[in-house]
Design a protein around this motif. Structure first.
Motif, PDB file in Angstrom:
ATOM      1  N   UNK A  91      28.636  25.030  40.055  1.00 25.35           N
ATOM      2  CA  UNK A  91      29.923  24.349  40.159  1.00 25.35           C
ATOM      3  C   UNK A  91      31.015  25.212  40.784  1.00 25.35           C
ATOM      4  N   UNK A  92      30.833  26.519  40.810  1.00 23.30           N
ATOM      5  CA  UNK A  92      31.888  27.429  41.259  1.00 23.30           C
ATOM      6  C   UNK A  92      32.119  27.293  42.766  1.00 23.30           C
ATOM      7  N   UNK A  93      33.400  27.164  43.158  1.00 22.96           N
ATOM      8  CA  UNK A  93      33.757  27.049  44.576  1.00 22.96           C
ATOM      9  C   UNK A  93      34.420  28.330  45.082  1.00 22.96           C
ATOM     10  N   UNK A  94      34.367  29.386  44.318  1.00 24.32           N
ATOM     11  CA  UNK A  94      34.879  30.715  44.665  1.00 24.32           C
ATOM     12  C   UNK A  94      36.363  30.658  45.040  1.00 24.32           C
ATOM     13  N   UNK A  95      37.137  29.932  44.270  1.00 21.92           N
ATOM     14  CA  UNK A  95      38.577  29.845  44.537  1.00 21.92           C
ATOM     15  C   UNK A  95      39.329  31.036  43.942  1.00 21.92           C
ATOM     16  N   UNK A  96      38.714  31.741  43.018  1.00 21.82           N
ATOM     17  CA  UNK A  96      39.257  32.923  42.356  1.00 21.82           C
ATOM     18  C   UNK A  96      40.531  32.640  41.557  1.00 21.82           C
ATOM     19  N   UNK A  97      40.705  31.414  41.122  1.00 21.92           N
ATOM     20  CA  UNK A  97      41.839  31.089  40.256  1.00 21.92           C
ATOM     21  C   UNK A  97      41.686  31.810  38.923  1.00 21.92           C
ATOM     22  N   UNK A  98      40.459  31.927  38.454  1.00 18.48           N
ATOM     23  CA  UNK A  98      40.212  32.591  37.174  1.00 18.48           C
ATOM     24  C   UNK A  98      40.680  34.043  37.195  1.00 18.48           C
ATOM     25  N   UNK A  99      40.520  34.699  38.323  1.00 15.77           N
ATOM     26  CA  UNK A  99      40.953  36.097  38.436  1.00 15.77           C
ATOM     27  C   UNK A  99      42.474  36.172  38.465  1.00 15.77           C
ATOM     28  N   UNK A 100      43.109  35.239  39.148  1.00 20.36           N
ATOM     29  CA  UNK A 100      44.571  35.272  39.275  1.00 20.36           C
ATOM     30  C   UNK A 100      45.291  34.939  37.971  1.00 20.36           C
ATOM     31  N   UNK A 101      44.723  34.053  37.158  1.00 24.61           N
ATOM     32  CA  UNK A 101      45.405  33.677  35.918  1.00 24.61           C
ATOM     33  C   UNK A 101      45.054  34.598  34.756  1.00 24.61           C
ATOM     34  N   UNK A 102      44.046  35.422  34.921  1.00 27.16           N
ATOM     35  CA  UNK A 102      43.650  36.347  33.855  1.00 27.16           C
ATOM     36  C   UNK A 102      44.715  37.431  33.711  1.00 27.16           C
ATOM     37  N   UNK A 150      44.495  40.332  32.661  1.00 27.45           N
ATOM     38  CA  UNK A 150      43.994  41.670  32.974  1.00 27.45           C
ATOM     39  C   UNK A 150      43.077  41.671  34.194  1.00 27.45           C
ATOM     40  N   UNK A 151      43.096  40.604  34.990  1.00 32.12           N
ATOM     41  CA  UNK A 151      42.274  40.476  36.205  1.00 32.12           C
ATOM     42  C   UNK A 151      40.816  40.828  35.938  1.00 32.12           C
ATOM     43  N   UNK A 152      40.262  40.225  34.910  1.00 37.24           N
ATOM     44  CA  UNK A 152      38.949  40.634  34.431  1.00 37.24           C
ATOM     45  C   UNK A 152      37.757  40.075  35.198  1.00 37.24           C
ATOM     46  N   UNK A 153      37.674  38.786  35.488  1.00 36.33           N
ATOM     47  CA  UNK A 153      36.459  38.315  36.165  1.00 36.33           C
ATOM     48  C   UNK A 153      36.278  38.992  37.523  1.00 36.33           C
ATOM     49  N   UNK A 154      35.067  39.461  37.760  1.00 34.68           N
ATOM     50  CA  UNK A 154      34.744  40.097  39.040  1.00 34.68           C
ATOM     51  C   UNK A 154      33.957  39.088  39.859  1.00 34.68           C
ATOM     52  N   UNK A 189      29.078  36.984  39.891  1.00 37.55           N
ATOM     53  CA  UNK A 189      30.222  36.699  39.027  1.00 37.55           C
ATOM     54  C   UNK A 189      29.958  37.400  37.707  1.00 37.55           C
ATOM     55  N   UNK A 190      30.910  38.195  37.243  1.00 42.38           N
ATOM     56  CA  UNK A 190      30.691  38.901  35.978  1.00 42.38           C
ATOM     57  C   UNK A 190      31.989  39.020  35.192  1.00 42.38           C
ATOM     58  N   UNK A 191      31.831  39.082  33.877  1.00 46.61           N
ATOM     59  CA  UNK A 191      32.948  39.268  32.950  1.00 46.61           C
ATOM     60  C   UNK A 191      32.531  40.323  31.938  1.00 46.61           C
TER      61      UNK A 191
END
Length: 159
Positions: A63-74, A76-80, A97-99
């Motif tokens: 399902x991931x579209x690599x938008x990197x919203x998860x990294x921006x809203x984190x 501590x910028x955790x998801x790699x 993708x890693x956490x």
């Protein structure tokens, strides 16, 4: 003579006051004797988590579209997120993708703001390991379905 009587009077008043406070403490203690125990015998009994519990994050790779919203809203910028840009189809392709759950604060921002809902919070809270590097989950470990601890025959639900 008058000072001696006043000091004796003050001493007796303070003694009665101290005895009253000790008596109040005993009454509180006796009130707690009739209550049922709150302690849960953890490995053998487990509490049922609430509906909005924030446990381990589940990731769906497809399902991931690599938008990197998860990294921006984190916070501590955790998801790699590792990706390649494919020229022929003009899209990003997700490589990895890693956490790291040793650093994650389980705030849930990544899950809340993900536009494709490829991230979700599970009820899995048993993340203890002996080596902190084992808490760095890649897309394979994140994609693993959550383990329901109540499926274990030896575990009972604590009420």
């Amino acid at each position: 003579m008058f000072n001696f009587i006043n000091s004796l009077k003050n001493y007796s008043q303070e003694s009665f006051r101290a005895a009253r406070y000790i008596g109040q403490g005993f009454i509180v203690t006796l009130n707690h004797i009739n209550r049922s125990a709150i302690t849960v015998q953890y490995p053998y009994e487990k509490l049922i988590t609430s509906e909005r519990f924030r446990g381990r994050i589940h990731f769906e790779f497809d399902k991931c579209i690599v938008c990197e919203v998860c990294v921006r809203v984190c916070p501590i910028n955790l998801p790699v997120v590792d990706w390649n840009f494919q020229q022929d189809i003009r899209k990003k392709k997700l490589k990895n993708y890693s956490i790291d759950f040793g650093v994650c604060i389980f705030c849930g921002n990544c899950v809340e703001y993900c536009p494709t809902n490829c991230l979700s919070m599970t009820e899995e809270y048993e993340l203890s390991v002996y080596d902190r590097h084992e808490l760095n989950y890649d897309q394979i470990a994140l994609g693993r379905l959550p383990f329901n601890s109540f499926q274990d025959a030896l575990v009972t639900k604590a009420s």
